[in-house]
Design a protein around this motif. Structure first.
Motif, PDB file in Angstrom:
ATOM      1  N   LEU A 140       1.692  -1.993  41.620  1.00 21.85           N
ATOM      2  CA  LEU A 140       1.672  -0.562  41.724  1.00 21.85           C
ATOM      3  C   LEU A 140       2.456   0.434  41.799  1.00 21.85           C
ATOM      4  N   ALA A 141       2.740   0.548  43.146  1.00 24.85           N
ATOM      5  CA  ALA A 141       4.508   1.500  43.091  1.00 24.85           C
ATOM      6  C   ALA A 141       5.906   1.067  41.891  1.00 24.85           C
ATOM      7  N   ASN A 142       5.720  -0.218  41.155  1.00 23.58           N
ATOM      8  CA  ASN A 142       6.943  -0.558  40.354  1.00 23.58           C
ATOM      9  C   ASN A 142       5.845  -0.081  39.155  1.00 23.58           C
ATOM     10  N   HIS A 143       4.289   0.384  38.881  1.00 22.79           N
ATOM     11  CA  HIS A 143       3.839   0.907  37.244  1.00 22.79           C
ATOM     12  C   HIS A 143       3.993   2.389  37.981  1.00 22.79           C
ATOM     13  N   ALA A 144       3.701   3.214  39.021  1.00 25.29           N
ATOM     14  CA  ALA A 144       3.573   4.428  39.364  1.00 25.29           C
ATOM     15  C   ALA A 144       5.290   5.267  39.348  1.00 25.29           C
ATOM     16  N   GLN A 145       6.005   4.574  40.424  1.00 23.48           N
ATOM     17  CA  GLN A 145       7.033   5.254  40.708  1.00 23.48           C
ATOM     18  C   GLN A 145       6.938   6.502  40.995  1.00 23.48           C
ATOM     19  N   PRO A 146       6.652   6.802  42.825  1.00 19.42           N
ATOM     20  CA  PRO A 146       5.567   7.692  43.709  1.00 19.42           C
ATOM     21  C   PRO A 146       6.902   8.639  43.681  1.00 19.42           C
ATOM     22  N   GLU A 147       6.493   9.452  43.891  1.00 19.41           N
ATOM     23  CA  GLU A 147       7.602  10.622  44.666  1.00 19.41           C
ATOM     24  C   GLU A 147       7.295  10.176  46.334  1.00 19.41           C
ATOM     25  N   MET A 148       5.784  10.105  46.648  1.00 25.62           N
ATOM     26  CA  MET A 148       5.904  10.025  47.840  1.00 25.62           C
ATOM     27  C   MET A 148       4.776   9.065  47.922  1.00 25.62           C
TER      28      MET A 148
END
Length: 202
Positions: free
Chosen positions: A70-78
């Protein structure tokens, strides 16, 4: 160990008609289910993280690998984690960071959940809110989702221990796409989308 495998097998069989995006008409939702939620390709950090956290059981490893994707997909700031103990936060943080090394991490205990709302509203960029279902209530989670922006995600973890929170929040909110994955729920915030709730065999 054998009992846990039997339970997981029964859960999987009960949702066999919800595998890998079957029946999902939305191309966006299908892509998220197929290539993020249920991606079977062994990502680069799985083996290392399994060695770093050998105490994690099969479900927690499965969840951690989903956090990475999910983090790899979304590339979140936080990523804001609410209601977890120190051991859980350490492991989950490592998995999220393996997917997006630049993200900022904020971990908040269940007694300090209220400041999260202001953090979510004022912090720039895209967010993932990671909430422990047994440690929160539906009122708080509903308000938290309302503070999020288009494109933000909410992961309601350990959903199987507090299904009422999920049902209440999904019932109240509009303009969300939600995915019931049994062990966790995933909410995507987008005012332009029609409300949808998918049951996924995760």
């Amino acid at each position: 160990m054998t009992t846990n495998r039997l339970i997981r097998g029964m859960i999987w069989l009960s949702r066999i008609g919800c595998c890998r995006g079957f029946g999902i008409q939305s191309p966006w939702a299908y892509s998220l289910v197929r290539y993020v939620i249920n991606e079977h390709y062994p990502y680069y950090a799985y083996e290392r993280l399994a060695k770093d956290f050998p105490e994690a059981d099969a479900v927690r490893r499965k969840m951690g690998e989903f956090f990475l994707r999910l983090a790899n997909h979304a590339q979140p700031e936080m990523v804001v984690a609410v209601g977890f103990d120190d051991e859980d936060m350490k492991r989950d943080k490592a998995y999220f960071r393996a997917g997006c090394n630049s993200l900022r991490w904020t971990g908040i205990g269940p007694c300090d959940a209220d400041p999260v709302l202001e953090t979510l509203e004022n912090a720039p960029g895209m967010h993932i809110l990671h909430a422990n279902a047994p440690a929160i209530d539906a009122e708080w989670l509903t308000e938290a989702v309302k503070r999020l922006r288009t494109g933000d995600f909410v992961v309601v973890d350990r959903l199987n221990y507090n299904k009422a929170v999920w049902q209440d929040v999904v019932g109240r909110l509009q303009n969300i796409v939600s995915f019931d994955m049994y062990y966790c729920g995933l909410v995507y915030v987008d005012p332009k989308r029609y409300k949808q709730n998918y049951k996924i065999n995760f």
